[in-house]
Design a protein around this motif. Structure first.
Motif, short mmCIF file in Angstrom:
data_model
loop_
_atom_site.label_atom_id
_atom_site.label_comp_id
_atom_site.label_asym_id
_atom_site.label_seq_id
_atom_site.Cartn_x
_atom_site.Cartn_y
_atom_site.Cartn_z
N GLN A 150 0.76 -1.18 0.09
CA GLN A 150 0.10 -0.05 0.04
C GLN A 150 0.88 1.26 -0.22
OE1 GLN A 150 -3.38 0.45 -0.22
NE2 GLN A 150 -3.34 -1.63 -0.62
N THR A 151 0.56 2.26 -0.95
CA THR A 151 1.00 3.36 -0.97
C THR A 151 0.10 4.69 -0.37
OG1 THR A 151 2.83 3.02 -2.54
CG2 THR A 151 2.17 5.29 -2.32
N TYR A 152 0.56 5.19 0.66
CA TYR A 152 -0.24 6.13 1.43
C TYR A 152 -0.02 7.70 0.72
CZ TYR A 152 -0.99 2.35 4.78
OH TYR A 152 -1.35 1.19 5.26
N VAL A 153 -0.66 8.32 0.87
CA VAL A 153 -0.92 9.71 0.03
C VAL A 153 -1.22 10.87 1.30
CG1 VAL A 153 -1.65 11.33 -1.66
CG2 VAL A 153 -1.87 8.92 -2.00
N VAL A 154 -0.20 11.52 1.72
CA VAL A 154 -0.24 12.41 2.80
C VAL A 154 -0.39 13.88 2.45
CG1 VAL A 154 0.59 13.23 4.81
CG2 VAL A 154 0.88 10.50 4.11
N ASN A 155 -1.19 14.73 2.93
CA ASN A 155 -1.25 16.01 2.63
C ASN A 155 -0.26 16.75 3.77
OD1 ASN A 155 -2.17 19.01 3.22
ND2 ASN A 155 -3.34 18.36 1.14
#
Length: 396
Positions: A150-155
């Motif tokens: 899983q690749t997480y997208v972080v703001n």
């Protein structure tokens, strides 16, 4: 290392906590379960344990960092936690990195943001057991791949996970290409490119490694178990050639000199490649760059870990398990000097302040990250209990 300017990254509403600097406080005392390091890139596809190499995990903290949260969060937890203690320097630098879960018992992988100038640390928990390594940053967004697929997208402004998407299991190295429009995720068995911002797969190469550097339209894939470096066309994902340099732990591209730097952690060779013709132009041997052993990691007397280039392209820096930050002159392709952090220090992650005042490096065996003054070569700041194999600096 690229300069990235990002305003409002750490909101003022986050509470600051009084912190101690390296000249007044001792390092955090390691927990018994954190006595070994086994989260190296070379073992990233066989183990999910780590004590320092990219760990930054809560279980490693001693009394100095006891106020930091050890909360376990589910994979959909998105709120970053503002924690302490860290000291302050007169800089706007923000250290960004990924950390693996603790080697024993439950725990979360984490995305880390340390505001060096404001004295604040934010931990953004990933899934339980998640193992992150090298993040990529595009504008206000960070991409955090994990071994779990899983690749997480972080703001980076809200400190929230805004999404996640499936990527190959075992791949946890992120790079950006095509002027930030292509995300490249690398693991031991594959290199996969995704178009941004859609996250749709552009291509996949069924070959992998543990180091990838991007120069324009070309990617260079290396590995500490590979005997060569592959040249990959970023448009097609095809291997177009090879460079006969292998056993590489990390690599970096210097855009000022158009050179690729390849660090061999077994023999201490730093190989310099002219990316305009992909020919080797120099091989620099230093004993402290080699001698790393996967079988007896923390007893290794040397070995390249992370390699980075300075903000003006004049110098390349390497962190070594010898305790030295190794400095290379990128104009003459020669070794310049050692900066000794500690004769027994095991250094891994490294990043350079874009204003060229500080070098940030992880000290594995002390389970901390320190800032070293470029002017004096002395440690001037300590972040206890926090480690990453691969640091990136944002200069606000």
């Amino acid at each position: 290392m690229n300069k990235r300017w990002l305003h409002g990254l750490i909101p003022a509403v986050l509470a600051a906590v009084t912190l101690t600097g390296c000249n007044t406080a001792s390092a955090a005392t390691p927990a018994n379960s954190m006595s070994k390091s086994s989260n190296m890139q070379g073992s990233s596809n066989t183990t999910n344990s780590s004590a320092g190499m990219g760990s930054g995990n809560s279980a490693a903290m001693g009394s100095t960092a006891s106020t930091m949260s050890n909360t376990t969060a589910s994979s959909n937890s998105s709120m970053g936690k503002s924690q302490a203690p860290i000291a302050k320097l007169h800089t706007s630098d923000i250290l960004v990195g990924a950390a693996a879960s603790a080697p024993m018992g439950p725990g979360n992988g984490e995305f880390l943001m340390a505001s060096v100038g404001q004295g604040k640390l934010i931990r953004i928990p990933l899934a339980s057991g998640a193992n992150g390594f090298k993040v990529a940053i595009s504008g206000n967004t960070a991409y955090v791949p994990t071994l779990q697929g899983q690749t997480y997208v972080v703001n980076l402004q809200s400190h929230m996970i805004t999404g996640q998407f499936a990527t190959p299991s075992g791949a946890r190295i992120a790079n950006l290409g095509n002027n930030g429009r292509l995300l490249v995720i690398t693991g031991a068995k594959s290199v996969t490119a995704y178009s941004l911002p859609s996250h749709t797969m552009a291509w996949q190469l069924k070959a992998g490694g543990n180091a990838l550097a991007i120069a324009g339209r070309t990617a260079y894939l290396s590995g500490n178990s590979m005997g060569h470096t592959d040249i990959i066309d970023l448009a097609s994902g095809k291997v177009t050639g090879t460079i006969p340099v292998g056993h590489i732990e990390d690599s970096v591209y210097d855009r000022q000199t158009h050179t690729l730097w390849l660090a061999d952690w077994t023999n201490g060779d730093m190989t310099v490649v002219n990316t305009q013709n992909d020919k080797v132009v120099a091989t620099i041997h230093r004993a402290e760059g080699g001698g790393f052993s996967m079988q007896n990691m923390m007893s290794s007397t040397g070995g390249f870990m992370q390699v980075t280039v300075g903000p003006n392209g004049k110098y390349v820096y390497a962190a070594s398990f010898s305790g030295n930050i190794m400095v290379y002159n990128a104009k003459t392709n020669t070794f310049a000097k050692d900066i000794t952090v500690g004769t027994t220090a095991k250094l891994s992650g490294i990043a350079i302040d874009p204003s060229d005042k500080y070098i940030y490096t992880t000290v594995e065996n002390k389970q901390e990250t320190v800032a070293v003054s470029v002017a004096t070569g002395k440690a001037v700041w300590t972040l206890p209990g926090v480690m990453a194999n691969r640091w990136t600096v944002i200069h606000d």
